[in-house]
Design a protein around this motif. Structure first.
Motif, PDB file in Angstrom:
ATOM      1  N   LEU A  79      37.345  20.840 -51.995  1.00  0.00           N
ATOM      2  CA  LEU A  79      36.524  21.243 -50.902  1.00  0.00           C
ATOM      3  C   LEU A  79      35.355  20.247 -50.716  1.00  0.00           C
ATOM      4  CD1 LEU A  79      35.199  23.466 -49.190  1.00  0.00           C
ATOM      5  CD2 LEU A  79      33.905  24.313 -51.215  1.00  0.00           C
ATOM      6  N   PHE A  80      34.885  19.823 -51.853  1.00  0.00           N
ATOM      7  CA  PHE A  80      34.091  18.629 -51.850  1.00  0.00           C
ATOM      8  C   PHE A  80      34.206  17.353 -51.448  1.00  0.00           C
ATOM      9  CE2 PHE A  80      30.192  20.305 -54.717  1.00  0.00           C
ATOM     10  CZ  PHE A  80      30.373  21.565 -54.627  1.00  0.00           C
ATOM     11  N   ARG A 113      37.021  17.221 -49.207  1.00  0.00           N
ATOM     12  CA  ARG A 113      37.011  17.375 -47.855  1.00  0.00           C
ATOM     13  C   ARG A 113      35.704  17.446 -47.086  1.00  0.00           C
ATOM     14  NH1 ARG A 113      40.697  20.013 -44.370  1.00  0.00           N
ATOM     15  NH2 ARG A 113      39.993  19.525 -42.499  1.00  0.00           N
ATOM     16  N   THR A 114      34.552  18.029 -47.828  1.00  0.00           N
ATOM     17  CA  THR A 114      33.515  17.968 -47.156  1.00  0.00           C
ATOM     18  C   THR A 114      32.744  16.604 -46.928  1.00  0.00           C
ATOM     19  OG1 THR A 114      33.147  20.043 -48.293  1.00  0.00           O
ATOM     20  CG2 THR A 114      30.976  19.056 -47.263  1.00  0.00           C
ATOM     21  N   THR A 148      34.655  14.969 -44.129  1.00  0.00           N
ATOM     22  CA  THR A 148      34.205  15.586 -42.971  1.00  0.00           C
ATOM     23  C   THR A 148      32.944  15.155 -42.341  1.00  0.00           C
ATOM     24  OG1 THR A 148      35.902  17.279 -43.390  1.00  0.00           O
ATOM     25  CG2 THR A 148      34.405  17.544 -41.370  1.00  0.00           C
ATOM     26  N   LEU A 149      31.935  15.366 -43.377  1.00  0.00           N
ATOM     27  CA  LEU A 149      30.496  15.242 -42.910  1.00  0.00           C
ATOM     28  C   LEU A 149      29.906  13.792 -43.354  1.00  0.00           C
ATOM     29  CD1 LEU A 149      29.021  18.475 -44.248  1.00  0.00           C
ATOM     30  CD2 LEU A 149      29.704  18.094 -42.068  1.00  0.00           C
ATOM     31  N   THR A 166      23.661  24.509 -41.382  1.00  0.00           N
ATOM     32  CA  THR A 166      23.665  26.176 -41.285  1.00  0.00           C
ATOM     33  C   THR A 166      22.658  26.922 -41.842  1.00  0.00           C
ATOM     34  OG1 THR A 166      24.182  26.385 -43.658  1.00  0.00           O
ATOM     35  CG2 THR A 166      26.188  25.716 -42.002  1.00  0.00           C
ATOM     36  N   VAL A 209      36.780  28.635 -45.558  1.00  0.00           N
ATOM     37  CA  VAL A 209      36.894  27.301 -45.105  1.00  0.00           C
ATOM     38  C   VAL A 209      38.160  27.207 -44.275  1.00  0.00           C
ATOM     39  CG1 VAL A 209      35.674  26.068 -47.102  1.00  0.00           C
ATOM     40  CG2 VAL A 209      38.209  26.606 -47.341  1.00  0.00           C
ATOM     41  N   GLY A 232      40.400  26.381 -41.461  1.00  0.00           N
ATOM     42  CA  GLY A 232      39.881  25.854 -40.319  1.00  0.00           C
ATOM     43  C   GLY A 232      39.154  24.302 -40.441  1.00  0.00           C
ATOM     44  N   GLY A 233      38.543  24.521 -41.293  1.00  0.00           N
ATOM     45  CA  GLY A 233      37.741  23.180 -41.862  1.00  0.00           C
ATOM     46  C   GLY A 233      36.893  22.659 -40.933  1.00  0.00           C
ATOM     47  N   PRO A 283      33.197  21.318 -39.669  1.00  0.00           N
ATOM     48  CA  PRO A 283      32.120  20.857 -40.279  1.00  0.00           C
ATOM     49  C   PRO A 283      31.099  22.020 -40.865  1.00  0.00           C
ATOM     50  CG  PRO A 283      32.279  19.430 -38.605  1.00  0.00           C
ATOM     51  CD  PRO A 283      33.365  20.476 -38.316  1.00  0.00           C
ATOM     52  N   VAL A 284      30.701  22.788 -40.065  1.00  0.00           N
ATOM     53  CA  VAL A 284      29.826  23.972 -40.259  1.00  0.00           C
ATOM     54  C   VAL A 284      30.605  24.702 -41.641  1.00  0.00           C
ATOM     55  CG1 VAL A 284      28.153  24.443 -38.551  1.00  0.00           C
ATOM     56  CG2 VAL A 284      30.424  25.339 -38.220  1.00  0.00           C
ATOM     57  N   LEU A 329      32.576  24.009 -43.731  1.00  0.00           N
ATOM     58  CA  LEU A 329      32.871  23.573 -44.986  1.00  0.00           C
ATOM     59  C   LEU A 329      31.230  23.394 -45.673  1.00  0.00           C
ATOM     60  CD1 LEU A 329      34.821  20.274 -44.066  1.00  0.00           C
ATOM     61  CD2 LEU A 329      35.381  22.155 -45.809  1.00  0.00           C
ATOM     62  N   GLU A 330      30.171  23.232 -44.574  1.00  0.00           N
ATOM     63  CA  GLU A 330      28.751  23.247 -45.224  1.00  0.00           C
ATOM     64  C   GLU A 330      28.338  24.608 -45.808  1.00  0.00           C
ATOM     65  OE1 GLU A 330      26.302  21.022 -42.536  1.00  0.00           O
ATOM     66  OE2 GLU A 330      24.590  22.113 -43.498  1.00  0.00           O
ATOM     67  N   GLY A 331      28.773  25.683 -45.121  1.00  0.00           N
ATOM     68  CA  GLY A 331      28.552  26.816 -45.459  1.00  0.00           C
ATOM     69  C   GLY A 331      29.226  27.282 -46.912  1.00  0.00           C
ATOM     70  N   ALA A 332      30.353  26.555 -46.922  1.00  0.00           N
ATOM     71  CA  ALA A 332      31.240  26.941 -48.048  1.00  0.00           C
ATOM     72  C   ALA A 332      30.847  26.308 -49.096  1.00  0.00           C
ATOM     73  CB  ALA A 332      32.715  26.708 -47.742  1.00  0.00           C
ATOM     74  N   ILE A 333      30.027  25.330 -49.107  1.00  0.00           N
ATOM     75  CA  ILE A 333      29.560  24.466 -50.347  1.00  0.00           C
ATOM     76  C   ILE A 333      28.390  25.519 -50.869  1.00  0.00           C
ATOM     77  CG2 ILE A 333      28.100  22.589 -51.021  1.00  0.00           C
ATOM     78  CD1 ILE A 333      30.482  21.290 -50.421  1.00  0.00           C
ATOM     79  N   HIS A 367      28.040  33.285 -41.184  1.00  0.00           N
ATOM     80  CA  HIS A 367      28.191  33.024 -39.743  1.00  0.00           C
ATOM     81  C   HIS A 367      29.057  31.912 -39.521  1.00  0.00           C
ATOM     82  CE1 HIS A 367      25.363  30.110 -40.537  1.00  0.00           C
ATOM     83  NE2 HIS A 367      25.413  29.647 -39.563  1.00  0.00           N
ATOM     84  N   THR A 368      29.532  31.269 -40.172  1.00  0.00           N
ATOM     85  CA  THR A 368      30.301  30.131 -40.070  1.00  0.00           C
ATOM     86  C   THR A 368      31.871  30.309 -39.808  1.00  0.00           C
ATOM     87  OG1 THR A 368      30.610  29.630 -42.406  1.00  0.00           O
ATOM     88  CG2 THR A 368      28.933  28.604 -41.197  1.00  0.00           C
TER      89      THR A 368
END
Lengths: 119, 503
Positions: A94-95, A97-98, A101-102, A113, B149, B151-152, B154-155, B157-161, B235-236
């Motif tokens: 996950l990290f 991929r993040t 992506t970001l 968010t 996550v 679908g991947g 950006p939001v 992934l960020e919410g998931a972190i 909400h992501t």
């Protein structure tokens, strides 16, 4: 031995907490892994350390007597290690991929968010 | 043999998820299996509930190992009701997913993951063992991580972190607490713990352990000040995922809190109750004030989850039979109403093309029925009679006055008013006002076929109906909640069926 393990557990907790408070994602993963290890060692230590007395029922008897090493904490730790391994593997992916992506690994940059949508 | 029903709510999702993995390429088969399994699960949960109501608590010793040595599954009234509610939400979410989830997510194991999530949730409700609860939590969490996550974007992934990190942290706290508890008591069977903990010599350490449990379940339940991950992540993902998370995941945390601080740590409860009381007031307030500032439909609802959790914790903290019964009723009411509101947010998004309330509008003019469907759960959440939320709030507040906690009860009343304010804000912005021009691109509602619309609306109608029925037939439902609360407060009633006649 108990004292030594207590110190090791405490140090792992301290290191883990220090790392998860960092802004860098990779350090946060290491912090989480260390905290997992610390919890496992904690279970091992509070489950009583007994050396060289396996939990075998002696011949001619049908139950354990006297002191013996309790196998249950080890079973708990084994389960926790397996679960932890899976979850940590997911987290690392996950990290990564993040990051791809970001384009950042700074957790302070990841606040879209939490912000209200822009006008 | 009737006891074996207990296994079905765990077994059905597991088997269907595994079967689906064999049909990796055929989404159609996965859909059919999902629907079948969800109906079966609902039937099994209904059967379980009926069996527990008529015959009292059910227990299964997995593998035939006698408690406290093996793993126990136990269903008292609380567990049975929670499983029934989760099965209903599981079914409606599958139907809603059929209408809304895109092809790409479906192909990447969306349906099996949903079933694994249901398995984890039901397992957590049914287990009678602390370590087993940890395992079910992890099953539930890892499924929820992947669903979040999938679908991947950006939001996501960020919410998931944020979601993943805080949950891993809370899991490690859970693990440590379970370990220390085992070190002291020599058992992790809930019934055995309930029997042993009052007589342990290390009562101070026991308080520490109970606080650790309170923190870990507090994170899952999003109790103040441990809730920040929730509005940052819920909400992501797609609406169907948001809805099932909103309905069930936090309630698993609340369930665990109730289970631990009534059944297991009953004697420890005095100290914990004081902490929970303060936390509940702050949870209610911070949630509702956070919501007042939001203009994103789903973020607004996410903040409301938090404030509603406050009411449940308030009921638990008061610790009187009436208050706990009220909290149980509140949980059921909230699972139904909150999930429904998330479903409706998806419908509004389909019509107006946005979750942003400022850009949305005009739904009531174009689709008056949807407006009515929104008002049912929204007014229920705010506590307008005769809907379920009115009774839920009424009982909790009555219990608060009885206990003499006037300050927190006053806050609960105020928060009810502010909830109404938020719901009216959604009503005014999304439904009543004209659609702002230029309109947001992507109105995909008109292109939906009849079958899809049926799947889209049936969950909303079913849950709306349940909300109304819970309000109209309040008395029999509440009598059930009172029985469940009485069971929870009588520890012996939990110990004897699990352990048999030990003293």
């Amino acid at each position: 031995m108990t004292l030594l393990l207590a110190i090791v557990t405490g140090s792992l907790y301290a290191a883990g907490i220090f790392l998860i408070l960092r802004r860098n994602m990779v350090k946060v993963i290491f912090g989480l892994i260390l905290l997992g290890h610390a919890a496992n060692l904690l279970i091992f230590t509070v489950g009583r350390l007994t050396k060289g007395i396996p939990a075998f029922v002696p011949e001619g008897s049908d139950m354990l007597t006297g002191r013996f090493a309790d196998p249950l904490p080890q079973a708990l730790i084994l389960t926790a290690i397996v679960i932890g391994f899976g979850v940590q593997a997911f987290t690392i992916v996950l990290f990564k991929r993040t990051w791809l992506t970001l384009g950042t690994e700074d957790l302070d940059m990841m606040k879209t968010t939490d912000e209200p949508p822009k006008e | 043999m009737v006891n074996q029903i207990l296994v079905f709510p765990i077994l059905f999702p597991l088997l269907s998820a595994i079967t689906m993995l064999f049909f990796r390429r055929s989404v159609a088969i996965q859909r059919i299996i999902s629907i079948l399994s969800s109906f079966l699960l609902l039937a099994a949960a209904g059967w379980l509930l009926a069996a527990v109501i008529s015959g009292g608590m059910l227990t299964v010793q997995v593998g035939g190992w006698r408690a406290p040595f093996g793993i126990t599954l136990a269903a008292d009234l609380l567990s049975a009701v929670m499983v029934a509610a989760s099965a209903l939400i599981g079914l409606t979410t599958v139907l809603y997913s059929l209408a809304t989830i895109d092809r790409e997510r479906e192909r990447f194991f969306y349906y099996p993951l949903l079933q694994f999530l249901m398995m984890g949730i039901n397992g957590a409700f049914l287990t009678g063992d602390v370590f087993n609860l940890y395992v079910w939590f992890e099953v539930m969490l890892i499924s929820s991580f992947v669903l979040l996550v999938l679908g991947g974007t950006p939001v996501q992934l960020e919410g998931a972190i944020k979601y993943v990190t805080i949950n891993l942290l809370s899991s490690s706290v859970f693990l440590a607490a379970a370990g220390i508890l085992y070190g002291m008591a020599g058992t992790l069977n809930m019934a055995d713990l309930a029997r042993i903990t009052p007589h342990l010599p290390q009562q101070n350490l026991l308080t520490v352990v109970s606080v650790l449990f309170m923190i870990t379940f507090g994170v899952k339940a999003a109790v103040f000040p441990l809730f920040f991950w929730l509005p940052a992540s819920y909400h992501t993902p797609p609406v169907a995922v948001s809805a099932i998370f909103a309905g069930l995941l936090t309630k698993v945390g609340v369930y665990a809190l109730i289970r631990f601080f009534t059944t297991i740590f009953s004697h420890e409860a005095v100290f914990i109750d004081e902490v929970l009381l303060a936390a509940s007031a702050l949870t209610m307030l911070s949630g509702v004030l956070g919501a007042a500032a939001q203009y994103d439909f789903r973020r607004l609802l996410s903040f409301h989850i938090i404030s509603q959790i406050g009411y449940m914790i308030f009921g638990l903290a008061l610790h009187s039979p009436l208050a706990i019964a009220g909290a149980l009723f509140y949980i059921v009411h909230n699972i139904i109403a909150k999930t429904n509101l998330f479903y409706i947010s998806g419908i509004v998004e389909r019509i107006t093309g946005t979750y942003d309330l400022k850009k949305a509008g005009g739904v009531y003019a174009g689709h008056p029925v949807i407006g009515m469907l929104f008002l049912i759960p929204a007014l229920a959440l705010a506590g307008i009679p005769p809907l379920s939320g009115f009774w839920a709030k009424f009982v909790i507040i009555k219990a608060g006055f009885q206990a003499g906690e006037y300050a927190v009860t006053g806050i609960a009343l105020l928060v009810g008013l502010l909830t109404l304010f938020s719901m009216m804000k959604i009503w005014n912005e999304a439904f009543l006002k004209d659609l702002p021009q230029p309109q947001v691109e992507g109105n995909r509602y008109e292109t939906m076929g009849f079958g899809r619309r049926l799947l889209f609306f049936s969950p909303v109608v079913v849950l709306g109906l349940v909300t109304v029925l819970l309000g109209v037939f309040f008395e029999p439902v509440f009598r059930l909640a009172e029985t469940a609360a009485a069971q929870l407060l009588d520890t012996q009633a939990y110990i004897t069926p699990v352990l048999g006649r030990v003293k």
